[in-house]
Design a protein around this motif. Structure first.
Motif, short mmCIF file in Angstrom:
data_model
loop_
_atom_site.label_atom_id
_atom_site.label_comp_id
_atom_site.label_asym_id
_atom_site.label_seq_id
_atom_site.Cartn_x
_atom_site.Cartn_y
_atom_site.Cartn_z
N TYR B 72 0.84 -1.20 0.00
CA TYR B 72 0.00 0.00 0.00
C TYR B 72 0.87 1.25 0.00
N VAL B 75 -0.58 6.02 4.08
CA VAL B 75 -1.86 6.69 4.26
C VAL B 75 -1.65 8.16 4.58
N LEU B 88 -6.53 6.50 1.79
CA LEU B 88 -6.95 5.77 2.99
C LEU B 88 -7.19 4.30 2.64
N ARG B 89 -7.15 3.44 3.63
CA ARG B 89 -7.49 2.03 3.41
C ARG B 89 -8.95 1.78 3.78
N ARG B 90 -9.57 0.84 3.10
CA ARG B 90 -10.96 0.47 3.39
C ARG B 90 -10.99 -0.91 4.01
N PRO B 91 -11.41 -1.03 5.25
CA PRO B 91 -11.43 -2.35 5.89
C PRO B 91 -12.70 -3.12 5.55
N GLN B 92 -12.82 -3.57 4.33
CA GLN B 92 -14.00 -4.32 3.88
C GLN B 92 -13.60 -5.75 3.54
N ARG B 93 -14.55 -6.68 3.67
CA ARG B 93 -14.29 -8.04 3.23
C ARG B 93 -14.16 -8.01 1.71
N GLN B 94 -13.14 -8.63 1.20
CA GLN B 94 -12.88 -8.52 -0.22
C GLN B 94 -12.04 -9.69 -0.71
N ARG B 96 -10.18 -9.11 -3.73
CA ARG B 96 -9.09 -8.56 -4.53
C ARG B 96 -7.92 -8.12 -3.66
N ARG B 97 -6.72 -8.48 -4.13
CA ARG B 97 -5.53 -8.27 -3.31
C ARG B 97 -4.71 -7.03 -3.71
N TRP B 175 -7.15 16.36 7.24
CA TRP B 175 -7.65 15.23 6.46
C TRP B 175 -8.69 15.78 5.47
#
Lengths: 305, 209
Positions: B72, B75, B88-94, B96-97, B175
């Motif tokens: 990554y 941030v 920013l990072r999105r903490p979602q179930r996914q 794609r790597r 931000w």
């Protein structure tokens, strides 16, 4: 108002593994880490190449299926237990029950749930801000680049801290994301905060220390002398000249020695993110409502050509 | 898994995402976008990648995939051309790597005020990795000369040309949120919008001078 009443939860009743005879003689005689804490916790351990030497006592560990694991993977979770029993529970699972051929590859992890039913929403918010400040330090303790893992994303690298102070706890929990290292989502269903940082491991000493380190933060924000107002003032004073080492010692006590804080660079982004807790979304509306095309922003391309 | 399943799994995880690829002839990593995975009659499969510097490339699945690395960008707020952006990072179930909108967000810092959005391209992403920020003086000059529409500063602050005519003072964002108005000429705070930030302003913003 507590988390228990806020979310209408069922009261957690931690089991007493000693009363149920959950610990083998070997575990009872082992030299284990000490956790002097009665707060209820739960531990989830993912294992690959699963094989048992002895079935764990059902009053302590329960086996649940986990579709995310490969190679004959299994997940073991404890019933809610008092934190003081965590070192023995971990030793019992890893040294007595699981075969040594079990493995803990990159797909596996250890999650720790800490009961927060007795806490007030403002204490949870203070805990979140405190955690955010030391998030990097905690990920450093865990190691193995877990801060890059997509299933335990550091909250300082997301926008989740934004407006934490102003929003209700229900709203905060509702919009939180499960795949964060510090997961508030279970507050609404179990009344726990989940710590997802730890990689898969059978190192019962490291895991016991991890549980103790986490609990130190809960102790800090629930201690009698803790004042949310003073803590907020402290948070707003955090800059490169702030004495983070002293705060770390105050929060983590003797366990501060297990943590590595090199300096401002270790907390700089975390503090910047934590400050977003003080943001107020309502302040945007008056600016948006008075936007005009003659303004410097909207005439920019005309002016720059 | 058989070969077909391995390729399908790889495709699901990586297709359409940005990754770094080690180029042996250059002895360095190059940012690429994976644009397709095709099964091949004589090889297991080939992977089509796109690079800003080298155009379209085809690599072998298996031997060359070890050269693909995922990391990554840092941030935070950074400068890209005329604007301040935030990664920013999105903490979602996914599934794609590689870097993509499933796991990351790339936005103008002024998005909440102006509604303007950023497209994903090599340039924006490379700028996120470079994470350039300006000194306050350079930011003020760039804004005054209308070379910049918004300017990234240290500690995730940015200055934005006013979207209003009264006042015309720049907006200071932390931000993505407005916290103060800043004089176009001196860079001094003229009005604190968010009183909670009074202490932070004194300690952090003033030290950007």
């Amino acid at each position: 108002m507590t988390i228990f009443s806020e979310f209408g939860l069922r009261q957690v009743e931690p089991r007493n593994p000693v009363k149920h005879g959950c610990f083998s003689e070997r575990t009872q005689q082992a030299d284990l880490e000490t956790i002097n804490n009665d707060r209820a916790i739960g531990i989830e351990v993912e294992v690959e190449n699963h094989s048992l030497l002895a079935e764990p006592n059902e009053h302590l560990w329960v086996r649940v299926g986990d579709g995310s694991l490969r190679n004959n993977g299994e997940e073991w979770i404890t019933h809610p237990i008092k934190a003081q029993f965590a070192p023995a529970a971990l030793y019992e699972l890893f040294q007595v029950s699981l075969d040594q051929c079990c493995s803990f590859g990159p797909r596996t992890s250890v999650h720790v749930h800490i009961n927060a039913q007795d806490m007030e929403p403002n204490q949870i918010k203070a805990l979140t801000m405190l955690y955010c400040v030391f998030e990097n330090v905690l990920f450093n303790f865990v190691g193995k680049n877990r801060n890059k893992n997509i299933f335990c994303v550091p909250i300082a690298e997301t926008g989740l801290m934004r407006e934490l102070k102003r929003r209700s706890i229900a709203n905060t929990v509702d919009s939180w994301a499960k795949y964060t290292g510090f997961n508030l989502v279970p507050l609404a269903s179990k009344g726990t905060v989940e710590f997802r940082h730890m990689h898969g491991s059978s190192d019962h000493v490291k895991l016991s220390r991890w549980v103790r380190i986490i609990l130190r933060m809960f102790d800090y924000v629930t201690s009698k002398g803790f004042s949310e107002k003073q803590f907020e003032t402290l948070c707003l004073e955090m800059d490169r000249n702030f004495d983070f080492h002293s705060l770390m010692t105050e929060v983590f006590g003797e366990d501060a020695g297990l943590l590595r804080l090199n300096g401002w660079t270790d907390v700089k982004n975390s503090v910047s993110s934590m400050h977003q807790a003080f943001v107020n979304n309502n302040l945007i509306t008056p600016i948006v409502n008075t936007r005009v095309v003659e303004s410097p922003f909207y005439t920019f391309f005309k002016a720059s050509n | 898994m058989n070969n077909h399943e391995v390729i399908a799994d790889f495709s699901r995880r990586w297709n359409g995402t940005f990754v770094w690829m080690f180029m042996e002839n250059l002895n360095r990593d190059v940012l690429v976008k994976i644009t397709g995975i095709e099964e091949h009659s004589t090889k297991i499969a080939t992977i089509n990648v796109q690079s800003k510097e080298y155009g379209n490339l085809v690599i072998n699945f298996g031997s060359d995939t070890t050269n693909l690395k995922f990391k990554y960008p840092p941030v935070g707020v950074f400068q890209h051309k005329t604007d301040a952006l935030v990664f920013l990072r999105r903490p979602q179930r996914q599934w794609r790597r590689g870097i993509c909108s499933d796991n990351s967000t790339l936005q103008y810092t002024h998005r909440l005020i102006t509604g303007k959005t950023v497209g994903w391209s090599f340039e924006e992403l490379q700028a996120a990795f470079d994470k350039k920020v300006l000194t306050l003086d350079d930011a003020l000059q760039g804004l005054a000369k209308r070379q910049l529409r918004s300017a990234a500063l240290n500690n995730n602050f940015s200055l934005v040309l006013s979207p209003n005519t009264d006042p015309r003072d720049h907006l200071l964002l932390h931000w993505q949120d407005p916290i103060a108005r800043v004089s176009e000429k001196t860079g001094k705070v003229t009005k604190i919008i968010n009183p909670n930030y009074k202490s932070i302003m004194g300690r952090v913003y003033d030290n950007l001078q």
